[in-house]
Design an enzyme around this catalytic site. Structure first.
Site, short mmCIF file in Angstrom:
data_model
loop_
_atom_site.label_atom_id
_atom_site.label_comp_id
_atom_site.label_asym_id
_atom_site.label_seq_id
_atom_site.Cartn_x
_atom_site.Cartn_y
_atom_site.Cartn_z
N TYR A 29 49.33 91.81 38.57
CA TYR A 29 47.90 92.15 38.63
C TYR A 29 47.56 93.53 38.07
O TYR A 29 46.40 93.92 38.02
CB TYR A 29 47.43 92.07 40.09
CG TYR A 29 47.57 90.68 40.67
CD1 TYR A 29 46.85 89.62 40.14
CD2 TYR A 29 48.42 90.43 41.74
CE1 TYR A 29 46.99 88.34 40.65
CE2 TYR A 29 48.57 89.15 42.26
CZ TYR A 29 47.84 88.11 41.71
OH TYR A 29 47.98 86.85 42.22
N ASN A 80 35.73 87.06 41.00
CA ASN A 80 37.17 86.79 41.11
C ASN A 80 37.37 86.26 42.52
O ASN A 80 37.49 87.03 43.48
CB ASN A 80 38.00 88.04 40.86
CG ASN A 80 39.50 87.73 40.88
OD1 ASN A 80 39.91 86.63 41.28
ND2 ASN A 80 40.31 88.69 40.45
N HIS A 86 41.02 78.26 44.05
CA HIS A 86 41.78 77.02 43.94
C HIS A 86 41.57 76.08 45.12
O HIS A 86 42.12 74.98 45.15
CB HIS A 86 43.29 77.36 43.84
CG HIS A 86 43.57 78.48 42.89
ND1 HIS A 86 43.25 78.41 41.55
CD2 HIS A 86 44.11 79.73 43.08
CE1 HIS A 86 43.60 79.56 40.96
NE2 HIS A 86 44.12 80.37 41.87
N ASP A 93 30.04 74.90 45.85
CA ASP A 93 28.67 74.45 46.16
C ASP A 93 27.67 75.59 46.14
O ASP A 93 26.54 75.42 45.67
CB ASP A 93 28.64 73.76 47.53
CG ASP A 93 29.14 72.32 47.46
OD1 ASP A 93 29.30 71.79 46.34
OD2 ASP A 93 29.38 71.74 48.53
N HIS A 106 39.82 86.44 36.29
CA HIS A 106 41.12 86.60 36.96
C HIS A 106 41.95 87.64 36.21
O HIS A 106 41.99 87.62 34.97
CB HIS A 106 41.89 85.27 37.00
CG HIS A 106 41.16 84.22 37.77
ND1 HIS A 106 41.12 84.21 39.15
CD2 HIS A 106 40.41 83.18 37.36
CE1 HIS A 106 40.38 83.20 39.56
NE2 HIS A 106 39.93 82.56 38.50
N LEU A 107 42.59 88.50 36.97
CA LEU A 107 43.44 89.54 36.36
C LEU A 107 44.63 88.91 35.65
O LEU A 107 44.98 89.27 34.53
CB LEU A 107 43.92 90.49 37.45
CG LEU A 107 42.80 91.27 38.15
CD1 LEU A 107 43.11 91.47 39.62
CD2 LEU A 107 42.57 92.60 37.46
N SER A 108 45.27 87.97 36.33
CA SER A 108 46.40 87.24 35.74
C SER A 108 45.85 86.00 35.03
O SER A 108 44.65 85.72 35.09
CB SER A 108 47.38 86.83 36.85
OG SER A 108 46.77 85.86 37.70
N ARG A 117 47.77 76.89 40.95
CA ARG A 117 46.72 77.80 40.44
C ARG A 117 45.99 77.24 39.22
O ARG A 117 45.09 77.86 38.68
CB ARG A 117 47.32 79.16 40.06
CG ARG A 117 47.91 79.92 41.23
CD ARG A 117 48.40 81.29 40.79
NE ARG A 117 49.42 81.76 41.70
CZ ARG A 117 49.16 82.38 42.86
NH1 ARG A 117 47.92 82.61 43.23
NH2 ARG A 117 50.15 82.76 43.65
C1 DQA Z 1 43.79 85.95 40.91
C2 DQA Z 1 44.62 84.70 40.64
C3 DQA Z 1 44.69 83.83 41.89
O1 DQA Z 1 45.48 82.68 41.62
C4 DQA Z 1 45.31 84.59 43.04
O2 DQA Z 1 45.26 83.80 44.21
C5 DQA Z 1 44.69 85.91 43.27
C6 DQA Z 1 44.32 86.73 42.13
C7 DQA Z 1 43.79 86.92 39.71
O3 DQA Z 1 42.93 87.77 39.64
O4 DQA Z 1 44.68 86.82 38.86
O5 DQA Z 1 44.59 86.38 44.40
O6 DQA Z 1 42.44 85.57 41.16
#
Ligand code: DQA
Length: 154
Positions: A29, A80, A86, A93, A106-108, A117
């Site tokens: 991250y 985020n 997931h 909703d 998402h950071l990753s 994921r």
């Molecule tokens: C995340 C990716 C998600 O799968 C994970 O549960 C996170 C961080 C990301 O920013 O990469 O908590 O949202």
């Protein structure tokens, strides 16, 4: 949507465990803390003449409440949702009821990670999705919102 451009803030909402950024799995991250990301996001938004409400919660209901708040008091949502991305039909909703732009960040890159994921309940209702660019993704999301609001004002 156009009536909301620039007079309402962008809501930047962060889900569970993102409060630990900087020390949580930095190889996945990055090393930037959430408060530093908040600072950079606000600076970037200011260059577009936009304000930001920046929040984090570990609780699904808080995120649902804030999405509902953003629906009436915001010009856009950058979300985020972390792990709730997931799992959460409640967040899905709540987002369905939003008419302004929604950018999922998402950071990753969740698609390059574990299969659990790979599905996002946010992506199907998002205007756009930015993944895998660490904290830069938040800044690109702000730029995207600014451009979308401009286009909506044409
Ligand atoms: C995340 C990716 C998600 O799968 C994970 O549960 C996170 C961080 C990301 O920013 O990469 O908590 O949202």
């Amino acid at each position: 949507m156009a009536k909301k451009a620039k007079s309402f803030p962008i809501y930047v909402l962060n889900g569970p465990t993102l409060n630990l950024l900087g020390t949580r799995e930095p190889e996945v991250y990055g090393r930037t803390t959430l408060s530093e990301i908040g600072k950079r996001v606000k600076e970037r938004a200011r260059t577009h003449g936009l304000d930001v409400v920046f929040r984090q919660s570990n609780h699904e209901g808080d995120l649902v409440d804030w999405i509902q708040e953003a629906r009436v008091q915001g010009c856009a949502i950058i979300l985020n949702g972390a792990a709730y991305t997931h799992t959460s039909i409640a967040i899905h909703d709540a987002l369905r009821a939003v008419q302004s732009p929604i950018i999922e960040v998402h950071l990753s890159n969740p698609h390059a990670r574990e299969p659990f994921r790979h599905h996002s309940f946010v992506s199907t209702v998002a205007t756009g999705v930015i993944v895998g660019l660490k904290d830069m993704g938040y800044l690109l999301a702000v730029d995207a919102v600014a451009n979308l609001l401009k286009d909506n004002n044409k």
